[in-house]
Design an enzyme around this catalytic site. Structure first.
Site, short mmCIF file in Angstrom:
data_model
loop_
_atom_site.label_atom_id
_atom_site.label_comp_id
_atom_site.label_asym_id
_atom_site.label_seq_id
_atom_site.Cartn_x
_atom_site.Cartn_y
_atom_site.Cartn_z
N ASP A 116 -22.32 -83.91 -21.73
CA ASP A 116 -21.71 -83.13 -22.81
C ASP A 116 -22.16 -83.63 -24.19
O ASP A 116 -22.15 -84.84 -24.45
CB ASP A 116 -20.18 -83.24 -22.75
CG ASP A 116 -19.59 -82.42 -21.61
OD1 ASP A 116 -20.28 -81.52 -21.12
OD2 ASP A 116 -18.45 -82.70 -21.21
N GLU A 122 -19.21 -72.08 -26.13
CA GLU A 122 -18.08 -71.22 -26.46
C GLU A 122 -18.60 -69.93 -27.03
O GLU A 122 -19.35 -69.92 -28.00
CB GLU A 122 -17.17 -71.93 -27.47
CG GLU A 122 -15.94 -71.11 -27.87
CD GLU A 122 -16.23 -70.08 -28.95
OE1 GLU A 122 -15.62 -68.99 -28.88
OE2 GLU A 122 -17.06 -70.34 -29.83
N HIS A 174 -8.08 -72.49 -25.19
CA HIS A 174 -7.06 -72.97 -26.12
C HIS A 174 -5.87 -72.01 -26.21
O HIS A 174 -4.88 -72.32 -26.86
CB HIS A 174 -7.67 -73.20 -27.50
CG HIS A 174 -8.66 -74.32 -27.52
ND1 HIS A 174 -9.99 -74.13 -27.20
CD2 HIS A 174 -8.52 -75.64 -27.76
CE1 HIS A 174 -10.63 -75.29 -27.28
NE2 HIS A 174 -9.76 -76.21 -27.60
N GLU A 211 -11.59 -85.10 -13.46
CA GLU A 211 -11.45 -86.16 -14.47
C GLU A 211 -10.03 -86.71 -14.59
O GLU A 211 -9.60 -87.12 -15.68
CB GLU A 211 -11.95 -85.67 -15.83
CG GLU A 211 -13.40 -85.18 -15.79
CD GLU A 211 -13.90 -84.66 -17.12
OE1 GLU A 211 -13.29 -84.98 -18.16
OE2 GLU A 211 -14.92 -83.95 -17.12
N TRP A 258 -17.80 -89.97 -32.16
CA TRP A 258 -16.36 -90.06 -31.97
C TRP A 258 -15.88 -91.49 -31.74
O TRP A 258 -14.82 -91.72 -31.15
CB TRP A 258 -15.93 -89.14 -30.82
CG TRP A 258 -16.12 -87.69 -31.18
CD1 TRP A 258 -16.48 -87.18 -32.39
CD2 TRP A 258 -15.95 -86.56 -30.32
NE1 TRP A 258 -16.55 -85.81 -32.35
CE2 TRP A 258 -16.23 -85.40 -31.09
CE3 TRP A 258 -15.60 -86.41 -28.98
CZ2 TRP A 258 -16.16 -84.12 -30.55
CZ3 TRP A 258 -15.54 -85.12 -28.46
CH2 TRP A 258 -15.80 -83.99 -29.23
N SER A 311 -12.99 -80.82 -16.99
CA SER A 311 -11.64 -81.35 -16.80
C SER A 311 -10.70 -80.29 -16.26
O SER A 311 -10.86 -79.09 -16.52
CB SER A 311 -11.09 -81.89 -18.12
OG SER A 311 -11.04 -80.86 -19.09
N CYS A 352 -14.44 -74.17 -22.44
CA CYS A 352 -14.27 -75.61 -22.65
C CYS A 352 -13.50 -76.17 -21.45
O CYS A 352 -13.17 -75.45 -20.52
CB CYS A 352 -13.52 -75.86 -23.97
SG CYS A 352 -13.82 -77.50 -24.68
N LYS A 357 -14.13 -78.88 -39.36
CA LYS A 357 -14.26 -80.29 -39.69
C LYS A 357 -14.38 -80.50 -41.21
O LYS A 357 -15.02 -79.72 -41.91
CB LYS A 357 -15.48 -80.90 -39.00
CG LYS A 357 -15.36 -80.99 -37.48
CD LYS A 357 -14.35 -82.05 -37.07
CE LYS A 357 -14.18 -82.12 -35.56
NZ LYS A 357 -15.28 -82.79 -34.88
#
Length: 764
Positions: A604, A670, A699, A489, A566, A438, A731, A118
């Protein structure tokens, strides 16, 4: 003389994400490099024209990036990781560093992408520069100079923007043990000298040199390095040293000793620094005041800003410049596209194009233009009316906030007592298996959601379609023999936007897109009023899923701090108050879920660490209210209701005590990328509750082997007692396809069963 005006940068993505779609076409091999570059050239021309038509003194160049501006700086400096080098750097080199490959159809393939993190405390990501002892720097990427030339030829007065050398080093990482990247500064400065010399030859007068790390609490070694850097960077161009996101109170004494020509400060993020800085600034410097907030969508209160800045205009004269607080890349592009917003809501907002106009209008008012002064008053009027509006500041919500005390945030029983209740009610085995929430968002789901939003699919047909997807997800999980299931979801477009659409107090947009990195764009909702839950949000879908199975079904919520971080927050109340309002809404949802028979609820909070203020001295206050808001949201849970939370890609060492203070029954994190090294923070701290370390990286399309997962679980058990371990991915699985998902989860379940049996045998 008229007040000088500028912005620190403009969004690159285009009004309707033109850059995103062009990049993705190029990566798929559907357009060539010349066609891609033509899109970029057109976007830059449009951006400069917006600034020129508004009457800004400068058009900012060098703010355009194909992927990320820090990565662009790396290529400008010829600083490319060895694994990504392939001759002279070009656009394909840039994409290999940023994403691991350039085009699927070319020979410029695959090497590991650099890390991404970030950009300070924003939701924008940058590619982390990698440093080693033998690094050299040489100006070898012409993009900056080509763009400056393009702007000059188009008739613009250009102010290039350049990430400063100290910040560039600070934001990177060493990839070699026992080496300090700051020792590279002299070599790096030689390249920066060449850059400034080239810009001078192009006729540039001012360069905006960004050193955002000056707003941090720097140790003396880094703070002292600025003196060396800027003594070396003497050239024929004038340097505007640029800071943002917080105050320079800690570094101003060093800043005023630097041989530069001006300083930019962000008074949107840190208004208190204006007087301090103005009183100490050398008399021959300009002071660029970042008055218009570049990180939010709210209209600037130009009347109040005019009143605040008028004394400084009188004191500084033409040495006072007016600007955006930071780059406008953190704002959506153009409010004029938002045709579905009500007139009232439109009168509250300003996107990037409108913020450019705000900068120009404020400067005219400071120059004494009576029409502009009146225009500022008129422009601020909707904000004044809004402050006392009952539909914005809701008495019922305010009354509920007044009930907050320490007891409200506490569960009805301590963790050991809760754990005993949950073991009895849930009946889970040792090392339970689950997922984060998800499941794959297939093309079919997206098509159906789009058709529903366009009115092409009825409510009943859309609801049935979602039930079909949920039923399919439950059936697949049962076949895999997971212990705790989720509904998948399918009904959610995004983990935050979905809740924003279903809570009163939010406004969503059609085209409010903001670049996150590369072609990845997000569309944050806006908090426009006090937040309240008018009806249950997730209960129907969770209970439907639970009706399909005898296994435990996990309810899925997004936590208050993550929803806050967010979205675009209100500017008239504190972030703490917004988070508290969200906490009450989620608390009611938790109550309804457990009353409906959902015994496991996940809340979350992946953003809790990124919400940290930039200055460490401000951390404790933030963490206190961030933890309390999570606890308020969870505290209505009965002892037998198991509360989970999830945090991904976070360094926990700094905040481990606060993570523990959340008092979640289970935390999933993670750890696969770090080979379980992140668990050391939990081991050293002796974390008391249950942990689900992510045992494979979602990922990556790679399928983790049983052996890989077994080894990680055994390694986790060396740090955390087996009785408190869970097995799960790191995740959510939204971005994967079903084939990858089922193969990976099958190996996870099998590995967990093998290790579970091994531990049971050892215990006998």
């Amino acid at each position: 003389m008229t007040t000088t005006t500028h912005i620190l940068g403009y969004p690159r993505i285009g009004e309707k994400r033109e850059l995103k779609f062009a990049l993705e076409k190029y990566w798929r091999g559907e357009i060539d490099q010349n066609q891609l570059k033509a899109v970029g050239s057109d976007l830059r021309e449009k951006n400069w024209n917006v600034q020129k038509e508004a009457g800004l003194s400068f058009a900012t160049a060098g703010d355009f990036a194909w992927y990320d501006h820090v990565l662009t700086t790396s290529l400008l400096l010829g600083h490319v990781p060895k694994r990504n080098r392939n001759g002279f750097p070009d656009l394909d080199t840039l994409f290999r560093v940023g994403r691991g490959q350039s085009q699927k159809s070319c020979d410029c393939a695959g090497s590991a992408a650099s890390d991404m993190t970030k950009w300070f405390n924003t939701n924008y990501h940058y590619i982390v520069p990698e440093f080693s002892e033998d690094d050299t720097f040489e100006v070898s990427w012409p993009q900056l100079f080509e763009e400056v030339n393009q702007a000059i030829k188009a008739g613009h007065k250009v102010k290039p923007v350049l990430l400063g050398p100290v910040s560039y080093l600070y934001l990177g990482k060493e990839v070699q043990d026992g080496f300090d990247r700051l020792t590279l500064l002299p070599r790096l400065l030689s390249a920066y000298q060449s850059i400034l010399a080239k810009l001078s030859k192009l006729g540039v007068e001012w360069v905006q040199i960004d050193e955002p790390v000056l707003a941090l609490e720097l140790d003396s070694q880094w703070a002292d390095s600025f003196k060396l850097a800027y003594q070396v960077l003497q050239s024929d161009v004038k340097l505007l040293l640029t800071t943002y996101f917080d105050s320079v109170d800690d570094t101003i004494s060093r800043i005023i000793e630097l041989p530069v020509n001006g300083l930019h400060i962000d008074i949107s993020a840190a208004p208190q620094q204006l007087e301090t800085v103005a009183s100490q600034l050398p008399s021959d410097w300009v002071l660029s005041v970042g008055a218009v907030n570049g990180r939010n969508v709210w209209r600037a209160d130009l009347a109040a800003l005019h009143a605040k800045l008028e004394p400084y205009k009188a004191k500084l004269g033409d040495k006072l410049w007016i600007a955006s607080s930071c780059s406008l890349l953190h704002s959506p592009v153009d409010l004029e596209l938002e045709e579905k917003l009500s007139g009232e809501v439109r009168s509250w907002f300003a996107f990037a194009k409108q913020k450019v106009a705000e900068v120009a209008l404020l400067a005219k008012a400071l120059d004494g233009d009576q029409a502009a002064i009146q225009a500022c008053e008129d422009y601020s009027a909707p904000l004044v009316v809004r402050r006392s509006a009952d539909h914005v500041n809701k008495p019922t919500v305010q009354a509920r906030l007044n009930t907050i005390d320490k007891a409200l945030a506490e569960r009805s029983a301590p963790y050991p007592e809760r754990a005993a209740h949950q073991a009895e009610v849930l009946g889970l085995p040792l090392l339970p298996t689950t997922t984060i929430g998800s499941f794959p968002q297939t093309d079919e789901i997206r098509v159906q959601r789009s058709a529903y939003r366009q009115g092409k699919l009825s409510d009943a047909d859309y609801e049935q379609a979602l039930k079909n997807h949920i039923s399919d997800a439950v059936r697949r999980q049962e076949a895999l023999d997971l212990d705790v299931l989720v509904h998948g979801e399918a009904e959610r477009n995004d983990m935050v936007e979905y809740f924003a659409e279903n809570l009163a107090g939010f406004q969503t947009t059609q085209f409010g897109w903001v670049q996150s990195y590369g072609s990845r764009c997000v569309k944050p909702a806006v908090v426009v009023a006090d937040i309240e839950r008018e009806k249950a949000i997730t209960v129907e879908w969770s209970t439907y899923a639970q009706s399909l199975t005898s296994k435990q079904m996990k309810g899925m919520l997004t936590g208050p701090v993550t929803i806050l971080c967010w979205t675009f927050p209100r500017e008239d109340i504190t972030r703490k108050e917004i988070a508290q309002q969200l906490a009450f809404a989620l608390r009611d949802e938790v109550s309804d879920l457990q009353d409906a028979g959902i015994n496991i609820i996940q809340i979350d909070e992946p953003a809790i660490r990124e919400g940290l203020p930039l200055k460490k001295r401000d951390h404790s206050e933030y963490l206190e209210w961030a933890v309390d808001t999570f606890k308020i949201s969870a505290a209505s849970a009965k002892p037998e209701t198991q509360i989970h939370t999830h945090m991904c890609y976070s360094e926990f060492n700094e905040i481990i005590e606060s993570v523990a203070a959340l008092d979640a029954d289970v935390i999933t994190i993670e750890t696969s990328r770090s080979n379980m090294e992140l668990l050391k923070a939990f081991e050293d701290f002796n974390y008391p509750n249950e942990i689900g370390p992510g045992v494979y990286d979602i990922h990556s399309p790679n399928i983790p082997s049983e052996q890989w997962i077994e080894d990680l679980l055994r390694k986790a058990a060396e740090k955390i007692p087996a009785q408190r371990l869970w097995a799960n991915p790191d995740c959510g699985l939204k971005t994967r396809n079903w084939e990858e998902t089922e193969k990976s989860l099958a190996n996870l379940v099998s590995a967990a069963k093998n290790v579970r049996a091994e531990w049971a045998e050892q215990a006998e």
